[in-house]
Design a protein around this motif. Structure first.
Motif, short mmCIF file in Angstrom:
data_model
loop_
_atom_site.label_atom_id
_atom_site.label_comp_id
_atom_site.label_asym_id
_atom_site.label_seq_id
_atom_site.Cartn_x
_atom_site.Cartn_y
_atom_site.Cartn_z
N GLY A 11 51.38 12.87 -70.93
CA GLY A 11 50.71 12.33 -69.66
C GLY A 11 49.58 12.22 -70.48
N ALA A 12 47.80 13.16 -70.22
CA ALA A 12 47.08 12.30 -70.29
C ALA A 12 46.23 13.80 -70.58
N GLY A 13 45.89 13.76 -72.21
CA GLY A 13 45.33 14.47 -72.88
C GLY A 13 45.91 15.83 -73.28
N ASP A 131 40.46 19.44 -65.76
CA ASP A 131 39.40 18.46 -65.25
C ASP A 131 39.43 17.60 -63.57
N VAL A 132 39.34 19.29 -63.21
CA VAL A 132 39.05 18.41 -61.43
C VAL A 132 37.98 18.84 -60.98
N TYR A 157 49.27 25.03 -62.83
CA TYR A 157 48.04 24.80 -63.57
C TYR A 157 46.77 24.12 -63.19
N VAL A 158 45.84 24.97 -62.79
CA VAL A 158 44.73 23.59 -62.27
C VAL A 158 43.89 23.90 -63.31
N LEU A 159 43.06 23.30 -63.87
CA LEU A 159 41.69 23.57 -64.94
C LEU A 159 40.78 22.10 -64.39
N PRO A 160 39.68 23.55 -63.64
CA PRO A 160 38.66 22.96 -63.25
C PRO A 160 37.77 21.81 -64.64
N LEU A 161 37.17 20.59 -64.06
CA LEU A 161 36.14 20.07 -65.08
C LEU A 161 35.04 20.86 -65.80
#
Length: 219
Positions: A11-13, A131-132, A157-161
């Motif tokens: 995917g991306a990163g 990076d949300v 999984y959610v990773l905030p910016l």
């Protein structure tokens, strides 16, 4: 461990996540190899290389290889084979993995493209949304878009910016990977959860290994 586990990320990163997970698993006592099969070959800039051209680079007791054909993955003698499959993996590569992690950012076009890939592949996948920026769009909305007519998301999984997470991701490409002492708490919790799912080990052991890996220590 009786059977090798092949873990594919794309995917991306995803390069930094591959390295962090491998470092934790190594500190848990597992024999780990990371393979960079991406077109970008970002791993090359993160891991120190000798002058000689070698098939395998061993760094912090983890083996690193690149461009290993899919039909050779099963031959590798490791507890864990972690493969960076790049932006757009082949169907054979996806099929060969026991666990698949799709790493996304908040780009609408990207969500649409990978939703179609998941539907075509028809394989269970874990999704990491990184990076949300909550001011721009909610993670809930993004996952609703991704899961539209798509039932293959197993876990999310959610990773905030976070500036520190982003700095670590790019710093290792310019200065080489040393440690990850400044990761955000959500990122660390995600790494623990991933390692729990991959190893079935207790959280106390995983957190202990993460703390060692975070300092750049190896078992």
């Amino acid at each position: 461990m009786s059977e090798k586990k092949i873990i594919g990320l794309f995917g991306a990163g995803q390069t930094d996540i591959c390295i962090y997970v491998a470092s934790i698993l190594q500190n848990m006592g597992f024999h780990v190899c990371v393979v960079d099969n991406s077109y970008e070959q970002a791993m090359h800039y993160c891991i120190p290389h000798p002058v000689e051209k070698l098939l395998t680079i061993t760094y912090k007791k983890i083996d690193y290889e690149c461009l290993v054909p899919v039909d050779c993955w099963q031959e590798k003698d490791y507890d864990y084979l972690i493969v960076d499959m790049g932006v757009w993996p082949s169907e054979d590569a996806l099929q060969a993995c026991g666990e698949r992690f799709l790493v996304l950012d908040c780009s609408v076009a990207q969500i649409a493209r990978y939703r179609e890939l998941m539907k075509r592949a028809a394989l269970p996948m874990n999704v990491i949304l990184r990076d949300v920026c909550a001011e721009a769009v909610s993670a809930r909305r993004i996952f609703a878009m991704l899961q539209e007519e798509n039932c293959f998301v197993v876990d999310s999984y959610v990773l905030p910016l976070n500036e520190d997470d982003m700095a670590g991701r790019f710093c290792m490409q310019y200065q080489g990977y040393q440690s990850f002492e400044h990761l955000s708490v959500p990122f660390e919790k995600m790494l623990v959860k991933i390692c729990r799912e991959l190893s079935d080990c207790e959280d106390t052991q995983i957190w202990r290994s993460l703390k060692r890996a975070r300092k750049g220590v190896c078992a």
